[in-house]
Design a protein around this motif. Structure first.
Motif, PDB file in Angstrom:
ATOM      1  N   GLU B  29      24.907  35.759  -5.648  1.00  0.00           N
ATOM      2  CA  GLU B  29      24.022  35.003  -4.763  1.00  0.00           C
ATOM      3  C   GLU B  29      22.936  34.244  -5.511  1.00  0.00           C
ATOM      4  OE1 GLU B  29      23.311  36.179  -0.618  1.00  0.00           O
ATOM      5  OE2 GLU B  29      23.587  38.201  -1.391  1.00  0.00           O
ATOM      6  N   GLN B  30      23.143  34.023  -6.793  1.00  0.00           N
ATOM      7  CA  GLN B  30      22.145  33.262  -7.542  1.00  0.00           C
ATOM      8  C   GLN B  30      22.595  31.812  -7.621  1.00  0.00           C
ATOM      9  OE1 GLN B  30      21.547  35.178 -11.292  1.00  0.00           O
ATOM     10  NE2 GLN B  30      20.953  37.113 -10.350  1.00  0.00           N
ATOM     11  N   PRO B  31      22.022  30.965  -6.774  1.00  0.00           N
ATOM     12  CA  PRO B  31      22.446  29.565  -6.783  1.00  0.00           C
ATOM     13  C   PRO B  31      22.204  28.944  -8.149  1.00  0.00           C
ATOM     14  CG  PRO B  31      20.912  30.003  -4.983  1.00  0.00           C
ATOM     15  CD  PRO B  31      20.943  31.218  -5.830  1.00  0.00           C
ATOM     16  N   GLY B  41      37.612  41.157  -7.136  1.00  0.00           N
ATOM     17  CA  GLY B  41      36.239  41.224  -6.667  1.00  0.00           C
ATOM     18  C   GLY B  41      35.631  39.851  -6.542  1.00  0.00           C
ATOM     19  N   ALA B  42      36.316  38.839  -7.053  1.00  0.00           N
ATOM     20  CA  ALA B  42      35.744  37.498  -7.003  1.00  0.00           C
ATOM     21  C   ALA B  42      36.183  36.776  -5.733  1.00  0.00           C
ATOM     22  CB  ALA B  42      36.189  36.702  -8.211  1.00  0.00           C
ATOM     23  N   ILE B  43      35.259  36.056  -5.155  1.00  0.00           N
ATOM     24  CA  ILE B  43      35.568  35.124  -4.065  1.00  0.00           C
ATOM     25  C   ILE B  43      34.986  33.794  -4.501  1.00  0.00           C
ATOM     26  CG2 ILE B  43      35.252  34.577  -1.624  1.00  0.00           C
ATOM     27  CD1 ILE B  43      34.608  37.568  -1.194  1.00  0.00           C
ATOM     28  N   ASP B  44      35.825  32.800  -4.676  1.00  0.00           N
ATOM     29  CA  ASP B  44      35.353  31.530  -5.222  1.00  0.00           C
ATOM     30  C   ASP B  44      34.779  30.602  -4.155  1.00  0.00           C
ATOM     31  OD1 ASP B  44      36.179  32.275  -7.766  1.00  0.00           O
ATOM     32  OD2 ASP B  44      38.200  31.498  -7.435  1.00  0.00           O
ATOM     33  N   PHE B  45      35.338  30.685  -2.937  1.00  0.00           N
ATOM     34  CA  PHE B  45      34.821  29.830  -1.862  1.00  0.00           C
ATOM     35  C   PHE B  45      35.143  30.477  -0.525  1.00  0.00           C
ATOM     36  CE2 PHE B  45      39.197  28.434  -2.025  1.00  0.00           C
ATOM     37  CZ  PHE B  45      39.498  27.877  -0.791  1.00  0.00           C
ATOM     38  N   VAL B  46      34.465  30.040   0.507  1.00  0.00           N
ATOM     39  CA  VAL B  46      34.739  30.571   1.848  1.00  0.00           C
ATOM     40  C   VAL B  46      35.089  29.423   2.796  1.00  0.00           C
ATOM     41  CG1 VAL B  46      33.347  32.671   1.704  1.00  0.00           C
ATOM     42  CG2 VAL B  46      32.284  30.544   2.477  1.00  0.00           C
ATOM     43  N   GLU B  47      35.951  29.748   3.735  1.00  0.00           N
ATOM     44  CA  GLU B  47      36.316  28.798   4.785  1.00  0.00           C
ATOM     45  C   GLU B  47      35.711  29.288   6.096  1.00  0.00           C
ATOM     46  OE1 GLU B  47      40.444  26.745   5.370  1.00  0.00           O
ATOM     47  OE2 GLU B  47      40.395  28.519   6.657  1.00  0.00           O
ATOM     48  N   VAL B  48      35.018  28.406   6.774  1.00  0.00           N
ATOM     49  CA  VAL B  48      34.350  28.737   8.034  1.00  0.00           C
ATOM     50  C   VAL B  48      35.144  28.115   9.174  1.00  0.00           C
ATOM     51  CG1 VAL B  48      32.248  28.390   9.399  1.00  0.00           C
ATOM     52  CG2 VAL B  48      32.088  28.839   6.933  1.00  0.00           C
ATOM     53  N   LEU B  49      35.491  28.926  10.167  1.00  0.00           N
ATOM     54  CA  LEU B  49      36.156  28.374  11.357  1.00  0.00           C
ATOM     55  C   LEU B  49      35.119  27.609  12.176  1.00  0.00           C
ATOM     56  CD1 LEU B  49      38.599  31.079  12.755  1.00  0.00           C
ATOM     57  CD2 LEU B  49      39.157  28.770  11.991  1.00  0.00           C
ATOM     58  N   THR B  50      35.346  26.331  12.335  1.00  0.00           N
ATOM     59  CA  THR B  50      34.362  25.485  13.013  1.00  0.00           C
ATOM     60  C   THR B  50      34.005  26.040  14.388  1.00  0.00           C
ATOM     61  OG1 THR B  50      35.443  23.629  11.904  1.00  0.00           O
ATOM     62  CG2 THR B  50      33.869  23.100  13.638  1.00  0.00           C
ATOM     63  N   GLU B  51      35.023  26.490  15.113  1.00  0.00           N
ATOM     64  CA  GLU B  51      34.784  26.972  16.482  1.00  0.00           C
ATOM     65  C   GLU B  51      34.087  28.328  16.498  1.00  0.00           C
ATOM     66  OE1 GLU B  51      37.541  25.727  15.341  1.00  0.00           O
ATOM     67  OE2 GLU B  51      37.976  23.935  16.522  1.00  0.00           O
ATOM     68  N   ALA B  84      25.500  30.549  -1.490  1.00  0.00           N
ATOM     69  CA  ALA B  84      26.073  31.224  -2.654  1.00  0.00           C
ATOM     70  C   ALA B  84      27.396  30.635  -3.109  1.00  0.00           C
ATOM     71  CB  ALA B  84      26.265  32.711  -2.337  1.00  0.00           C
ATOM     72  N   LEU B  85      28.156  30.071  -2.173  1.00  0.00           N
ATOM     73  CA  LEU B  85      29.531  29.677  -2.493  1.00  0.00           C
ATOM     74  C   LEU B  85      29.856  28.303  -1.910  1.00  0.00           C
ATOM     75  CD1 LEU B  85      31.410  32.990  -1.622  1.00  0.00           C
ATOM     76  CD2 LEU B  85      31.018  32.083  -3.910  1.00  0.00           C
ATOM     77  N   PRO B  86      30.795  27.599  -2.540  1.00  0.00           N
ATOM     78  CA  PRO B  86      31.309  26.384  -1.894  1.00  0.00           C
ATOM     79  C   PRO B  86      31.942  26.736  -0.549  1.00  0.00           C
ATOM     80  CG  PRO B  86      32.030  26.510  -4.179  1.00  0.00           C
ATOM     81  CD  PRO B  86      31.414  27.839  -3.850  1.00  0.00           C
ATOM     82  N   THR B  87      31.836  25.824   0.386  1.00  0.00           N
ATOM     83  CA  THR B  87      32.276  26.076   1.761  1.00  0.00           C
ATOM     84  C   THR B  87      33.185  24.943   2.232  1.00  0.00           C
ATOM     85  OG1 THR B  87      30.170  27.154   2.201  1.00  0.00           O
ATOM     86  CG2 THR B  87      31.415  26.461   4.111  1.00  0.00           C
ATOM     87  N   VAL B  88      34.191  25.285   2.988  1.00  0.00           N
ATOM     88  CA  VAL B  88      34.994  24.274   3.683  1.00  0.00           C
ATOM     89  C   VAL B  88      35.075  24.669   5.151  1.00  0.00           C
ATOM     90  CG1 VAL B  88      36.334  23.724   1.610  1.00  0.00           C
ATOM     91  CG2 VAL B  88      37.216  25.423   3.218  1.00  0.00           C
TER      92      VAL B  88
END
Lengths: 223, 322
Positions: B29-31, B41-51, B84-88
């Protein structure tokens, strides 16, 4: 068949009542009724599963009639919004119209619990005490609050005795706390005084303010 | 590294309510830190459901007044994850193939959400999900016709002209069989490829959907992949499926794969994923899981074979974030 006709045929099929034949729709589309039925099930299941999540206590009380209730709801109020939760918003009114007065009150309370949990307001402190922006007040003629406060969902069933209608309606307050939990209660006189004063732009008396601050109805000023 | 103009983001997960409390122990969480994590253990990016992030606000008459973000825990988690992470963004209700007018206020709200979350792109499915003003909350298939190609391509061009975020189109799973010839003027790969080319749109390639469709409709998934304009693939979805049996009108039993997003990714799907990467090189890859969602440790375990394939096939071992 044009795209418009195809769309109308598919829409009629997926919105057909669960126990009706899809043979005619399937023939028009050139597909098997079984595979077309998959979509009818999907469309219905998405809504019914979210209704059960939104209204766990109401669902428990109405379990034997739940399928009929959800079928009626979908027929009377086809989902018109992207937010799937909003497909459940008319349920309290539908239950009231069907004569399920207590369950309608319970459903109204459960809907407000959801709406308050996702209320877009951010709870931030300012220079002075402020009314919690997620706070909702509504009047109920049935003690749904008391039932929900004393039973967990698992302990409710169709056999749960329904409390009697109140002779005098009660005002219910629902609000989200700063820890994001949602609270509900019958409005008490001290809380009512605090809310009334702040809503009018005045400062409540100390007793009312202290009480409302402790409950989370009022956001404390920044230190 | 980029794909169709979009950055390679590594391997990610869909952000789900079930993980709002536990996500934070798995991400840095360190930008601004340079992150090169390839271990489990790594998560490179997260996808958010728009709805799951945007909802309609209603006026006193129950009509739509506009869109507002979901508040409370959802808002907190989205903001924290996006820091913290790139988002789509990924949607399920745009109804790209529908006949109702394209919902431009929703596109604008999606853009605003994307700006708030610093999202790289948004995506939705090649399907219809609403008709005659009714939201169906499901992905209904389109006929593979010239008329549908023209209709959908024009809609996507309109969408892209209006939206600020880049748009990716996803290939959906579908179950209707043996369509009347009037509904099947071309095969599925041709249908998808023509729309992508005509609309000049990027592709979110759902490899599980390819496998499910190929199995249910009896075609070779590798030939399907090879027929697509793979230079347009900017993101990949992987997910699990279930096998379900149905009784047909003649009394026979028919077994179908159903795209449930409720299971680990099947081995043949991972093999097909490798086949895709051999042709594309590294592509941002997301594991979808929407039903019977396990805890985050288990989800992250499921990323291990995906990373292993990415590394074996493309040689990519890390993502460095600015």
């Amino acid at each position: 068949m044009t795209l418009a006709t195809y769309t109308a045929t598919l829409l009629a099929a997926v919105r057909a009542a669960p126990d009706t034949s899809l043979d005619a729709h399937a023939k028009a589309l050139g597909a098997s009724p079984q595979r077309l039925g998959i979509y009818r099930s999907f469309v219905r299941d998405h809504v019914t599963s979210v209704l059960a999540k939104l209204y766990p206590a109401t669902h428990a009380l109405l379990a034997p009639q739940w399928d009929v209730v959800t079928t009626d709801l979908l027929a009377a109020h086809p989902p018109r919004f992207r937010d799937l939760n909003l497909a459940g918003e008319p349920l309290p009114r539908l239950l009231d119209a069907r004569g399920h007065a207590f369950e309608a009150a319970l459903a109204q309370l459960e809907w407000e619990l959801f709406a308050t949990a996702v209320h877009p307001a951010v709870l931030t402190s300012s220079d002075a005490p402020t009314l919690n922006p997620t706070l909702t007040l509504f009047e109920q003629h049935h003690p749904a609050v008391q039932l929900l406060a004393t039973h967990d969902d698992a302990s409710l069933s169709a056999d749960t005795p329904r409390p009697a209608r109140l002779e005098v309606p009660q005002v219910v307050v629902v609000f989200r706390k700063q820890d994001h939990t949602v609270s509900f209660r019958v409005l008490d006189p001290l809380s009512a005084r605090a809310i009334e004063a702040l809503a009018a732009g005045a400062m409540p008396d100390d007793d009312a303010l202290g009480h409302a601050l402790a409950l989370g109805l009022v956001i404390a000023p920044a230190p | 590294m980029s794909r169709f103009g979009q950055d390679f983001l590594g391997v990610g997960l869909g952000l789900r309510r079930e993980h709002f409390e536990t996500l934070w122990s798995h991400i840095d969480e360190q930008p601004g830190s340079a992150v090169a994590r390839r271990s489990a253990g790594a998560i490179d990016f997260v996808e958010v459901l728009t709805e799951n992030a945007l909802r309609e606000s209603l006026d006193a008459d129950g009509q739509r007044a506009g869109f507002v973000p979901f508040g409370g825990r959802t808002a907190l988690a989205l903001d924290r994850a996006a820091r913290a992470l790139p988002t789509v963004l990924h949607g399920v209700s745009l109804s790209v193939g529908g006949l109702d007018p394209l919902d431009l206020p929703f596109v604008e709200a999606t853009d605003a959400l994307g700006e708030a979350l610093r999202a790289r792109w948004f995506s939705d499915h090649l399907c219809m999900s609403a008709a005659h003003g009714i939201e169906l909350h499901d992905l209904l298939p389109l006929p593979f016709t010239d008329e549908a190609v023209a209709h959908v391509s024009a809609r996507i061009r309109q969408l892209q002209a209006h939206a600020k975020l880049p748009f990716l189109l996803e290939n959906p799973s579908y179950y209707l069989d043996a369509w009347h010839p009037h509904h099947r003027e071309m095969d599925e790969a041709t249908f998808l490829a023509r729309i992508l080319e005509d609309s000049d749109c990027g592709l979110l390639l759902d490899v599980n959907n390819v496998y499910v469709n190929a199995t249910n409709h009896g075609y070779d998934p590798r030939r399907f992949i090879d027929a697509l304009p793979l230079e347009r693939v900017a993101q990949i979805h992987l997910a699990g499926h279930l096998s379900e049996s149905f009784t047909t009108a003649s009394g026979a039993t028919e077994t179908l794969l159903i795209d449930t997003h409720s299971r680990p990714v099947a081995t043949p799907v991972l093999d097909l994923y490798a086949h895709v990467l051999e042709r594309t090189g590294p592509v941002s890859t997301l594991l979808e899981w929407d039903h019977d969602i396990p805890d985050l440790d288990r989800m992250i375990d499921e990323l291990v074979p995906i990373r292993a394939i990415m590394q074996r096939v493309t040689g990519v071992t890390g993502v460095t974030r600015p």
